[in-house]
Design an enzyme around this catalytic site. Structure first.
Site, short mmCIF file in Angstrom:
data_model
loop_
_atom_site.label_atom_id
_atom_site.label_comp_id
_atom_site.label_asym_id
_atom_site.label_seq_id
_atom_site.Cartn_x
_atom_site.Cartn_y
_atom_site.Cartn_z
CG HIS A 180 -11.87 -3.13 -20.18
ND1 HIS A 180 -10.71 -2.61 -19.98
CD2 HIS A 180 -11.82 -3.94 -21.22
CE1 HIS A 180 -9.99 -3.19 -20.81
NE2 HIS A 180 -10.52 -4.22 -21.46
CG HIS A 204 -6.89 -4.98 -20.20
ND1 HIS A 204 -6.85 -5.04 -21.56
CD2 HIS A 204 -6.12 -4.19 -19.83
CE1 HIS A 204 -6.13 -4.05 -22.10
NE2 HIS A 204 -5.55 -3.58 -20.95
#
EC number: 1.1.99.29
Length: 600
Positions: A535, A579
């Site tokens: 991420h 996320h």
């Protein structure tokens, strides 16, 4: 990110998906020589990923503008496996991946880590786990403060997120009562979102735990309300036809023919006019043995190559730290040492518990056939298990320093993956001895994630070859506080599965072994098991207009240039509590408005 448990036969996948019909409103070209010679492009988007296709789509709403997108990977039309939600775990390491590797990480005993980044039209939205999380209200307010742009505050971006979203009843008409808060969602946007779920007994046990251990694991009706620090049902970017919804399928396929897309072509540099600071031209080639071509945009060039490739392109173009560029023989056009720095990512480890719960395994070939015929079955879902848990650690576990964005932000995420006889494959670069499969039964497997790592990494060039991978340094656990927070996350997970609800079905932890309990032993486990959660953001961080640090201004223009903006994950100052795909979509939607407004 974690173990690729699904191993697929590519011939099987191709056969099963032969009937898949894919539309595309844009015109796609497979080779630079195929581009029309009589079109002058108003905007050129260098990178056809999550953000780049949003920008191209939104700019194409002006039918007088012609837009060119250049993408290094194949079209999503040529990779039908990316459409199937249940195949998501098979994509990292595949033909749709850059297959990066980090440099050896000092705090991990010299281990190098796999670092997956999508190399396909739609970018990581075509390649990721499809989890739809907006981040916390605190995250957005932090980004607004650090960039000096209140347009990024939660109250400002929430309408943008709702406008972009198309929340719908899922493909199987499951009831979502008690799973989401309808008021939190938009229904008229382009990006499809569902709250699909599988009916497994694990669901009920988790929900029972939210009652038994409500102080640490309370239930949250909707994880996207801006205060995600509880257990909630997961939401996914999947459409009503049980297919992945990405920027390629949701945005690009709705455009007109004023968008041209060139695939399988690498952007090598952006080119200034007369070695000045006006950057509107882009250099590109199929590979290192092919001739390079240059095209100039009439209005602007938008760099959207992602958190790794965007700084790589800028540095190869002479925008970066002078000393670093001189060391590899690149002439410095703009001296900015912030380029490639501030890489912000999330560290994670895998936990396993021996259990008597029913397993979630299924026959992949049969499931693919079922999905292809009826858009149902396990391949229609984003995961085999259905919940995310967000944990905010108490102040006494933070050693006097809170790395989060605020009091309504979690420090830890649990992402439940599967209950299976299968263990991670041996080729995962992991030095911790996995349990012997013959010695255990069914294993509950899930990730524990430190959402806010405070030790920044970097992306630096090895040399001036634009086709060579850069050096990626995550600097994982570069600060002891990062490993301490992940350690507390492991302990929190163990408390969850020691609850009365799981007393009769959990036989104990097998990874790490049950006797790994002290700070020292847990830290040793983490140093030999931790991986990136993939991420990454921040390598071309946005900062206030006149700041001496950062790479882009709040209008996404690269500092010290004209004609050049960056729109992708690299501009986000720090990873969120969640996320990254929704923040990337939202930044891109915001940027599109600013770009279009510049010409009205």
């Amino acid at each position: 990110m974690f173990p690729r448990v699904v191993r697929l036969n590519s011939r099987l996948v191709s056969f099963a998906l032969l009937g898949l019909q894919i539309a595309n409103g844009a015109i796609t070209y497979q080779h630079p020589d195929d581009l029309p010679s009589n079109v002058n492009y108003d905007f050129i988007v260098a990178g056809g990923g999550t953000a780049g296709l949003v920008v191209a789509s939104r700019l194409s709403e002006n039918s007088d503008w012609n837009i060119l997108v250049i993408e290094a990977g194949p079209s999503n039309k040529d990779t039908p496996e990316t459409r199937v939600p249940g195949l998501a775990d098979s994509l990292p390491g595949s033909r749709t991946d850059w297959n990066y590797t980090t440099i050896p990480q000092d705090a991990l005993g010299g281990r190098s880590l796999n670092y997956s980044r999508a190399k396909v039209l739609g970018g990581c939205s075509t390649h990721n786990g499809m989890v739809y999380t907006r981040g916390s209200e605190d995250d957005w307010n932090y980004w607004a403060e650090v960039t000096g742009d209140q347009a990024l505050s939660w109250d400002s971006v929430l309408p943008i997120m709702k406008k972009a979203e198309k929340f719908s009843q899922d493909f199987s008409d499951q009831s979502v009562d008690g799973h989401i808060d309808p008021a939190v969602h938009g229904r008229d946007g382009l990006l499809s979102v569902v709250a699909s779920y599988t009916n497994v007994s694990f669901n009920d046990l988790l929900l029972q735990t939210t009652k038994e251990l409500s102080d640490e694991f309370p239930f949250k009706l909707d994880l996207n309300d801006g205060k995600p620090h509880e257990l909630a049902w997961t939401q996914y970017t999947i459409d009503h036809n049980a297919e992945r919804s990405s920027s390629a399928t949701s945005y690009l396929e709705t455009t007109g023919d004023n968008v041209h897309v060139l695939v399988n072509t690498h952007v090598t540099r952006i080119v200034s006019a007369g070695n000045g600071t006006n950057f509107r031209s882009v250099e590109f080639a199929v590979d290192s043995n092919s001739p390079k071509k240059v095209l100039q945009a009439k209005k602007e060039l938008i760099l959207s190559a992602g958190v790794i490739a965007s700084p790589q392109v800028l540095m190869n173009s002479g925008i970066g730290g002078r000393e670093e560029l001189q060391a590899i023989g690149v002439d410095t056009l703009i001296d900015n040492p912030s380029v490639g720095k501030n890489l912000s990512d999330q560290a994670a480890t895998l936990l396993m518990f021996d259990t008597t719960l029913p397993n979630t395994d299924y026959d992949v070939a049969a499931a693919l056939t079922e999905w292809d015929k009826s858009r149902s079955g396990p391949m229609a879902h984003g995961a085999r298990l259905n919940h995310l848990t967000w944990v905010r650690l108490p102040d006494d576990k933070l050693n006097g320093s809170d790395p989060s964005s605020g009091k309504d932000s979690p420090h830890i995420e649990f992402q439940f993956r599967q209950i299976s006889h299968q263990l991670p494959p041996a080729d995962v670069p992991n030095q911790v001895q996995l349990p012997d499969p013959d010695s255990i039964g069914v294993v509950l497997q899930f990730s524990v994630v430190n959402l806010y790592s405070i030790s920044p990494g970097s992306v630096i060039l090895n040399d001036n070859d634009p086709f060579a991978n850069p050096m990626i340094d995550l600097n994982m656990f570069g600060d002891q506080k990062d490993i301490a927070i992940l350690r507390e996350g492991v302990r929190s997970a163990r408390r969850m599965f020691s609850s009365p609800a799981f007393k009769d079905v959990i036989n104990g932890t097998v990874y790490p072994p049950a006797d790994v309990t002290s700070d020292e032993d847990l830290d040793a486990f983490l140093r030999t098991s931790a991986e990136s959660y993939w991420h990454g953001v921040g390598t071309l961080s946005m900062s206030p207009q006149n700041a001496s640090w950062g790479v882009v201004n709040p209008d996404f223009r690269v500092k010290g240039t004209s004609g050049l903006r960056v729109v992708d994950a690299s501009v986000i100052p720090r990873a969120p509590a969640g996320h990254t795909q929704v923040p990337v979509y939202t930044f891109a939607e915001h940027a599109s408005v600013l770009i279009a407004a510049s010409y009205h």
